[in-house]
Each structure stands twice: as structure tokens, then as C-alpha cells.
Scaffold this motif. Structure first.
Motif, PDB file in Angstrom:
ATOM      1  N   PHE A  12      -0.873  -6.040  17.850  1.00 42.57           N
ATOM      2  CA  PHE A  12      -1.047  -6.851  16.655  1.00 42.57           C
ATOM      3  C   PHE A  12      -2.397  -7.572  16.640  1.00 42.57           C
ATOM      4  O   PHE A  12      -2.933  -7.883  15.578  1.00 42.57           O
ATOM      5  N   LYS A  67      -5.234  -6.412  17.277  1.00 38.52           N
ATOM      6  CA  LYS A  67      -6.243  -5.557  16.637  1.00 38.52           C
ATOM      7  C   LYS A  67      -6.201  -5.717  15.119  1.00 38.52           C
ATOM      8  O   LYS A  67      -7.237  -5.690  14.452  1.00 38.52           O
ATOM      9  N   ILE A  68      -5.004  -5.859  14.584  1.00 39.23           N
ATOM     10  CA  ILE A  68      -4.855  -6.043  13.143  1.00 39.23           C
ATOM     11  C   ILE A  68      -5.320  -7.438  12.727  1.00 39.23           C
ATOM     12  O   ILE A  68      -6.024  -7.609  11.733  1.00 39.23           O
ATOM     13  N   TYR A  93      -6.537  -7.035   4.781  1.00 40.09           N
ATOM     14  CA  TYR A  93      -5.174  -6.939   4.274  1.00 40.09           C
ATOM     15  C   TYR A  93      -4.889  -7.967   3.173  1.00 40.09           C
ATOM     16  O   TYR A  93      -3.762  -8.082   2.711  1.00 40.09           O
ATOM     17  N   LEU A 143      -1.077  -2.993   5.141  1.00 41.99           N
ATOM     18  CA  LEU A 143      -0.407  -3.541   6.313  1.00 41.99           C
ATOM     19  C   LEU A 143       0.558  -2.521   6.902  1.00 41.99           C
ATOM     20  O   LEU A 143       0.582  -2.294   8.116  1.00 41.99           O
ATOM     21  N   SER A 154      -1.162   0.431   8.791  1.00 42.09           N
ATOM     22  CA  SER A 154      -1.694   0.040  10.087  1.00 42.09           C
ATOM     23  C   SER A 154      -0.572  -0.081  11.116  1.00 42.09           C
ATOM     24  O   SER A 154      -0.716   0.320  12.268  1.00 42.09           O
ATOM     25  N   PRO A 198     -10.459  -0.301  13.107  1.00 40.49           N
ATOM     26  CA  PRO A 198     -11.091  -1.130  12.075  1.00 40.49           C
ATOM     27  C   PRO A 198     -12.552  -1.391  12.384  1.00 40.49           C
ATOM     28  O   PRO A 198     -12.945  -1.537  13.551  1.00 40.49           O
TER      29      PRO A 198
END
Length: 330
Positions: A89, A91-92, A99, A130, A133, A316
């Protein structure tokens, strides 16, 4: 007050429900957590360095985006699952601005004594971006709409009426490519369905070669594949005897994967046609060059889509952060 377009939570849920392949994801979330919340109110504080309150507020907004995204992830997965997948998470969360569908300031306060900038934001997230990913880090099932594409072509035509806004034109070349892809069984997201989510400046930058902006278009359109290009037509000659004009058309395209942040394929091609009517000749030439390009592009995408999911890791890049509003605009 400057306010970006904001969808309420219920509207976001309806969108999520009706995106092909997403019913399963929604059912999991509702069963496990009772609701999927995509709009969040968050508070963020950033320290002021060198008396630069403008940069401090930008940092506070970025922190607010991360906070909203983390709330959505925790609500979606549950506290236990979120804590168990912190590495994935993170990384997101590092690229939380990708997002964000819309946001608005509720309050912004600069404190010259404490040297801090505090913002209270209402942030709405994109469900498609979201969810995709999450699928690529193995959290949810791979959505079917990864095989959707969006095609955006900037066209300079001899029969056009001069320069117009990007969204106000319907390029001949783009329409031909869409028809070829549709006939091949590929779903193409209509231009009209994304114009309110994607700024024209972002499209122009992407067409000029900015991969980060192309990625933004893909994420905000709910697709992985973004096909961008330039097309031009010109009259080469007119034969005095027959009165026919020779029209040449050129198209250059690049295929960008939003999930991998990279160019999947790129190609340029041309075609010519002769006709007494310039528009008819242009239509024929654009149709032919689009057909040739479509054969190449569809073959390239077929290989890309057949690749194992594990090889399509979400990587990303670093788009420019969204600029917060100055205090006087609140």
C-alpha cells in the motif's frame, strides 16, 4: 471559491457498480466492511520552512491526499488486511494525487507563530484507478476493463476550419481508429465520457510526449491503454486533366500503459488517395492509414494483454502535484 467537480459517495458507488468487471469487487467490499467510501474529509498540517507558506500548503494538500487515500484503503480492506499489506500500500500512497478525482478546501490556515500550514479538504477518489492498482498488487481480482482503451488524436486537416479546442473537434483519423478497434472487439471509451475529468492541457501535454500526463489520462478514464497521436493531411497536387487532387495523410501514434507507466508501442504511417472532392480523398486516405496502423497496434496490444499479470507490475511515476488554491480564493 474554486471547486473542482465532485461526485458524492453514492454516485461513486453507482459508477463502481456499473463498470464491467467491478461488481465482484463491490460485493467483496460491501460484505466485508458494509460500505465503500470514496469521499473523505481530512485534515493535514505541514511545517513552514524558510517562511515559505505557499510550499507548506502544497505539502499539506499532498498529505491530505495521502490521508484520504489511506482512509479509503482501510475502509475497503479493513484494518487487519491494511496493516498486513503496508509495504504494497505504501507504493500507492506515495502517488496519492493520481487517485484524486476532485477536491475542495473547507478551510486553510497559515500560522506564523507555530510556522505551520493547516488545511481541511474534502477529497473524492477515482474508483477505477484505485481498484486497478489494487488488482496489480494482488489485493483484488484483475478487472476486465483493463482491456479497454481510450484514443485521443490531434488532427490538422486540410478540410478543417482552423484551430479549435481539442474537445470540440472530432478528428477523422481518430474516428477511423475507433471503428477499427471496435470491429476487432476492443471496447473504446468515448471521448465525450472523459472530457469533464481530463483537462485539455493534460491531453496536449500527453500528445506531445509527456508519459506522466498520459498515465493520468488512463487512470482518470478507467482504462490501462491510452493511444495518443498526431494526424495531418495535405494536398500534394491536382491533375489538370481529371481535376483530381492527390491527398496524403500521416498519423503518428504512441500506446501508453497507465499501469506500467511506459510506452507499449509506437508507429507512424501514411497513405494517399486521389479524388476530385478533397474531403472524399481525405476520408479515403485517413481510412487507409488508420487501417494499416490498427493492424500493428492491435497485434502489439494482443501480445501485451496476453502477458502474465505478474509481469504487469504497477510502476507509478511522479506527476506534478495538484496545485492548491491561494487563501484569497477560499
Amino acid at each position: 471559491m474554486k471547486t473542482l467537480q465532485t461526485n458524492k459517495t453514492l454516485q461513486a458507488l453507482i459508477t463502481l457498480l456499473w463498470v464491467p468487471g467491478w461488481l465482484f469487487v463491490l460485493q467483496i467490499a460491501v460484505h466485508a466492511q458494509g460500505q465503500v467510501q470514496l469521499t473523505h474529509q481530512v485534515t493535514a498540517i505541514a511545517p513552514v520552512k524558510g517562511n515559505n507558506f505557499v510550499n507548506a500548503r502544497k505539502q499539506a494538500v499532498a498529505l491530505g491526499f495521502q490521508s484520504a487515500l489511506e482512509k479509503a484503503l482501510r475502509g475497503f480492506m479493513g484494518e487487519e488486511s491494511f496493516e498486513a499489506s503496508q509495504k504494497e500500500f505504501s507504493k500507492i500512497l506515495t502517488h496519492a494525487d493520481r487517485y484524486v478525482q476532485s477536491y475542495r478546501f473547507i478551510e486553510a490556515v497559515d500560522d506564523p507563530l507555530e510556522k505551520t500550514s493547516e488545511v481541511i479538504l474534502e477529497v473524492t477518489l477515482f474508483p477505477d484507478a484505485l481498484g486497478k492498482s489494487l488488482s496489480h498488487i494482488g489485493v483484488v481480482t484483475k478487472p476486465e476493463n483493463l482491456k479497454n482503451v481510450v484514443i485521443l488524436i490531434s488532427e490538422n486537416s486540410i478540410t478543417s476550419e482552423g484551430e479549435e479546442d481539442f474537445w470540440e473537434t472530432t478528428p477523422i483519423s481518430g474516428a477511423a481508429l475507433v471503428q477499427n478497434f471496435t470491429e476487432a472487439g476492443v471496447r473504446v471509451v468515448p471521448r465525450d465520457s472523459i472530457l469533464n475529468n481530463v483537462p485539455e492541457e493534460t491531453v496536449w501535454n500527453a500528445v506531445k510526449g509527456n508519459v506522466n500526463d498520459a498515465v493520468q489520462i488512463g487512470l482518470k478514464s478507467g482504462v490501462d491503454i491510452v493511444i495518443l497521436g498526431n494526424a495531418v493531411s495535405r494536398k500534394l497536387a491536382r491533375e489538370s486533366g481529371s481535376g483530381e487532387s492527390t491527398i496524403q495523410t500521416n498519423i503518428s501514434v504512441r500506446v501508453i500503459s497507465a499501469l506500467k507507466s511506459e510506452v507499449v508501442a509506437a508507429k507512424s504511417d501514411f497513405a494517399t488517395a486521389r479524388n476530385q472532392d478533397e474531403l472524399a480523398g481525405e476520408l479515403e486516405a485517413f481510412g487507409e492509414v488508420s487501417r494499416k496502423l490498427s493492424v500493428f497496434l492491435l497485434s502489439s496490444l494482443s501480445r501485451y494483454w496476453e502477458a502474465p499479470l505478474a509481469s504487469q507490475e504497477f510502476k507509478p511515476s511522479s506527476p506534478a502535484p495538484a496545485a492548491p488554491l491561494p487563501l484569497e480564493d477560499l
